[in-house]
Design an enzyme around this catalytic site. Structure first.
Site, PDB file in Angstrom:
ATOM      1  CB  THR A 199     -79.328  53.764 134.754  1.00 57.87           C
ATOM      2  OG1 THR A 199     -79.254  52.982 135.803  1.00 57.87           O
ATOM      3  CG2 THR A 199     -77.862  54.470 134.633  1.00 57.87           C
ATOM      4  CD1 TRP A 200     -80.003  53.349 130.124  1.00 58.13           C
ATOM      5  CD2 TRP A 200     -78.577  55.146 129.959  1.00 58.13           C
ATOM      6  NE1 TRP A 200     -78.569  52.889 129.860  1.00 58.13           N
ATOM      7  CE2 TRP A 200     -77.616  53.911 129.688  1.00 58.13           C
ATOM      8  CE3 TRP A 200     -77.970  56.291 129.491  1.00 58.13           C
ATOM      9  CZ2 TRP A 200     -76.627  54.221 129.032  1.00 58.13           C
ATOM     10  CZ3 TRP A 200     -76.755  56.290 129.132  1.00 58.13           C
ATOM     11  CH2 TRP A 200     -75.886  55.306 129.022  1.00 58.13           C
ATOM     12  NE  ARG A 253     -83.195  56.586 138.676  1.00 60.47           N
ATOM     13  CZ  ARG A 253     -83.155  56.189 139.970  1.00 60.47           C
ATOM     14  NH1 ARG A 253     -82.441  56.504 140.886  1.00 60.47           N
ATOM     15  NH2 ARG A 253     -84.082  54.946 140.347  1.00 60.47           N
ATOM     16  CD  GLU A 271     -90.044  59.482 118.884  1.00 63.09           C
ATOM     17  OE1 GLU A 271     -89.737  60.588 118.591  1.00 63.09           O
ATOM     18  OE2 GLU A 271     -90.811  58.912 118.718  1.00 63.09           O
TER      19      GLU A 271
END
Length: 178
Positions: free
Chosen positions: A101-102, A104, A125
């Site tokens: 999800t992130w 994307r 990081e």
């Protein structure tokens, strides 16, 4: 061999693997979903050279704080940490991935390996997308794939980041090497 949810639950049950806090949705099909902590450090834009033999003050290069919302700016580099404190046995290593999800949203994390025997919260990081992205502590953010080693590590991790809590800056900085 990548560990399945069944393998992971077995390691948790016998205490060889520790995840604290452990939520109902932490153990996944082939790894652990880890949540974002509140702490962060932004890389400062500076003309100063970071010399690893004489690094100066961490505050010259990083601005660290805690927040209930963290905005990662376009192309910005930040250090974040997991909410969970983990302990891996000497025969398991971890491969850190951003949850899809992130990914994307365009956020990126460099390849990160968690050594067999590591214990602590993970410092990761994060590199920003083409647009600002707001993150919320407590949200599932990382997926940690657990890999069983063919034999236990002869020298499990015992480095300076062992037992870390919150964001841990590079060991170059004396005030951060505990």
């Amino acid at each position: 061999m990548i560990l399945s949810d069944r393998d992971i639950r077995g390691l948790l049950a016998i205490g060889d693997l520790v995840v604290n806090p452990l939520s109902g949705d932490t153990v996944r099909e082939n790894g652990l979903d880890l949540r974002l902590g509140r702490g962060y450090c932004r890389f400062r834009s500076t003309g100063r050279v970071l010399d690893p033999r004489a690094p100066g003050e961490a505050s010259d290069f990083y601005e660290c704080s805690e927040a209930d919302e963290i905005i990662v700016g376009p192309g910005e580099h930040m250090l974040l940490h997991t909410l969970e404190y983990i302990r891996l046995p000497s025969y398991v290593a971890g491969l850190v991935n951003l949850r899809s999800t992130w990914a994307r949203t365009g956020i990126y994390i460099p390849a990160t390996v968690v050594d067999a025997g590591f214990e602590g919260q993970l410092t990761i990081e994060v590199i920003g997308s083409g647009f600002p992205v707001k993150l919320y502590p407590g949200d599932r953010f990382l997926h940690l794939v657990l890999v069983k080693l063919q034999s236990p590590a002869e020298n499990p991790y015992k480095g300076r980041y062992q037992g870390q809590r919150g964001v841990r800056l590079p060991k170059l900085f004396a005030e951060n090497t505990g």
